[in-house]
Design an enzyme around this catalytic site. Structure first.
Site, PDB file in Angstrom:
ATOM      1  N   SER A  27       0.846  -1.199   0.000  1.00  0.00           N
ATOM      2  CA  SER A  27       0.000   0.000   0.000  1.00  0.00           C
ATOM      3  C   SER A  27       0.886   1.256   0.000  1.00  0.00           C
ATOM      4  O   SER A  27       1.656   1.466  -0.925  1.00  0.00           O
ATOM      5  CB  SER A  27      -0.958  -0.043   1.187  1.00  0.00           C
ATOM      6  OG  SER A  27      -1.980   0.906   1.069  1.00  0.00           O
ATOM      7  N   HIS A  63      -8.012  -5.225  -0.372  1.00  0.00           N
ATOM      8  CA  HIS A  63      -6.828  -4.457   0.014  1.00  0.00           C
ATOM      9  C   HIS A  63      -6.334  -4.948   1.379  1.00  0.00           C
ATOM     10  O   HIS A  63      -7.108  -5.220   2.275  1.00  0.00           O
ATOM     11  CB  HIS A  63      -7.181  -2.972   0.106  1.00  0.00           C
ATOM     12  CG  HIS A  63      -6.001  -2.108   0.388  1.00  0.00           C
ATOM     13  ND1 HIS A  63      -5.162  -1.649  -0.602  1.00  0.00           N
ATOM     14  CD2 HIS A  63      -5.508  -1.620   1.560  1.00  0.00           C
ATOM     15  CE1 HIS A  63      -4.211  -0.909  -0.063  1.00  0.00           C
ATOM     16  NE2 HIS A  63      -4.385  -0.889   1.244  1.00  0.00           N
ATOM     17  N   ASP A  91     -10.097  -4.003  -4.933  1.00  0.00           N
ATOM     18  CA  ASP A  91      -9.337  -2.928  -4.296  1.00  0.00           C
ATOM     19  C   ASP A  91      -9.368  -1.704  -5.191  1.00  0.00           C
ATOM     20  O   ASP A  91      -9.079  -1.793  -6.390  1.00  0.00           O
ATOM     21  CB  ASP A  91      -7.889  -3.386  -4.085  1.00  0.00           C
ATOM     22  CG  ASP A  91      -7.005  -2.350  -3.405  1.00  0.00           C
ATOM     23  OD1 ASP A  91      -7.533  -1.333  -2.922  1.00  0.00           O
ATOM     24  OD2 ASP A  91      -5.781  -2.571  -3.366  1.00  0.00           O
TER      25      ASP A  91
END
Length: 334
Positions: free
Chosen positions: A162, A292, A262
Site C-alpha cells: 500500500s 486491500h 481494491d
C-alpha cells in the site's frame, strides 16, 4: 487487450458486495481519529517476542534521529539476501509492532531475512520525512551490505504494501536520481501510485467501483494523501505519485501484486504497464477475490498462499506472468 474497461474490470455483483461489505472498516475521519486507530492497531496486533528470531536495530539518520529497524529471521533459511520492508498504513498508521506478524510470516514463507523500517509518520511528520527515513536506511544497507551480512546490492530486495509500496517505488526513483546503488528488485503489494482517489475525477475505474463499502475507501485514501502531502500542488511529484514520473527506465526488476476488489488495483497495474513501456522488467499479477491489505491475513489464507507462491517464484527469477491483464486507464493527469 481490446476489452472495454467494463469487460476488463467486471463489477462486484450485489450478493458478493454484501458479503465483502462485512469486512469493511467503519468510516471514520482519519484526519481526526488517526491516533485512535494507531492505539487500536497496537492493541490488536501483539506478537510474542522471540529473541532467537526477532531483534531490533537502528540506523542514525543524517538529521540525528534514530530510525528503528526490526529484523525477522526465517524459521528455515532457504534464500540468501534481505527483504527490506516498508509497511503500509497511508503513511499515517502502522509501525514495526503492528506489522510484526506480517513480517514474521514473510520471513518464514520466503525463507529470507526481513528488515522492517519504522519510518516517521504523518501528519506529525509529513512528506518527505517518511520517505527520507526509508531512503536513508536503503542507502545505508545498499552502500554497506556487510551490515546486512550479504555480499552486495544484488542480495537486497525492497518490498512494501500500500503506502509502503509507494515508498519502495519512490525510494528506487530517488536512488537512481542520486546515482546510488540500486537493489536487485522491488516488490510492490497493492501500491499507491498516484494522488487522485476521488471517484468523480480519478482516471481509474476501480476507484469508483471499489472505493466505497469495502476494506479501504476512496475517502480514506484521500485523507491519507492529504496528511502525507498537505500541499495539493506538490502531490503530482513522482516521489509522491510514481506513476507520473517522466522516466521509469533503468529501475530494478519489479513485481506488482494487486487485489481484485481494491480501489488501488488499476493504478498499480497501470504503474506496471508504465514500467514495461519504459523498458524496466516487470511482472504484474492480480490476486483474485482479494481485498486491500490481504498480505496481513493469517498465513493459512489462500490469498496469502497465492501471493507468496508468486513472490517466491519472482525471488527465484521468475518473470513470466500467469495471465495477461486488461489495460487500465492511463493515470497521467497532473
Amino acid at each position: 487487450m481490446g476489452a472495454t474497461a467494463r469487460e476488463a474490470h467486471p463489477p462486484v455483483n450485489p450478493l458478493m458486495r454484501a458479503i465483502l461489505g462485512l469486512f469493511a472498516a467503519p468510516r471514520i475521519n482519519m484526519r481526526e481519529d488517526y491516533e485512535k486507530v494507531r492505539r487500536a492497531q497496537r492493541a490488536l496486533s501483539w506478537v510474542p517476542r522471540d529473541p532467537e528470531r526477532i531483534f531490533d536495530q537502528s540506523v542514525t539518520a543524517h538529521g540525528g534521529h534514530q530510525i528503528p529497524l526490526r529484523i525477522f529471521l526465517p524459521r528455515t533459511a532457504s534464500r540468501k539476501g534481505v527483504l527490506l520492508f516498508f509497511h503500509g498504513g497511508g503513511w499515517t498508521i502502522g509501525d514495526i509492532d503492528t506489522y510484526a506478524g506480517t513480517c514474521r510470516t514473510m520471513a518464514d514463507l520466503t525463507g529470507q531475512v526481513v528488515c522492517s523500517v519504522d519510518y516517521r509518520l504523518a501528519p506529525e511528520h509529513p512528506y518527505p520525512a517518511g520517505l527520507e527515513d526509508c531512503l536513508e536506511v536503503a542507502e545505508t544497507i545498499l552502500g554497506h551490505p556487510e551490515l546486512a551480512e550479504v555480499d552486495g546490492p544484488e542480495d537486497i530486495t525492497l518490498i512494501g504494501d500500500s503506502a509502503g509500496g509507494n515508498l519502495a517505488a519512490a525510494v528506487t526513483l530517488a536512488l537512481r536520481a542520486r546515482g546510488s546503488a540500486l537493489p536487485a528488485a522491488q516488490i510492490l503489494l497493492y501500491p499507491v501510485t498516484q494522488w487522485d482517489h476521488d471517484p468523480r475525477t480519478s482516471p481509474f475505474p476501480s476507484v469508483a467501483e471499489y472505493g466505497t463499502g469495502l476494506r479501504l475507501t476512496a475517502a480514506e485514501v484521500s485523507d491519507y494523501v492529504a496528511m502525507y502531502q498537505p500541499d495539493p500542488e506538490l502531490r503530482s511529484s513522482p516521489l509522491v505519485s510514481p506513476l507520473l514520473a517522466d522516466d521509469l527506465s533503468g529501475l530494478p526488476r519489479t513485481l506488482i501484486l494487486t487485489a481484485e476488489y481494491d480501489l488501488l488495483r488499476d493504478e498499480g497495474e497501470a504503474f506496471g504497464a508504465a514500467l514495461r513501456a519504459a523498458g524496466t522488467p516487470v511482472r504484474v499479477e492480480r490476486v483474485d477475490g482479494a481485498l486491500h491489505g490481504f498480505i496481513a491475513l493469517p498465513r493459512i489464507s489462500r490469498h496469502v498462499g497465492t501471493a507468496y507462491d508468486v513472490i517466491n517464484d519472482f525471488l527465484d527469477g521468475g518473470m513470466t506472468q500467469t495471465r495477461e491483464l486488461g489495460s487500465p486507464s492511463a493515470g497521467t493527469r497532473r
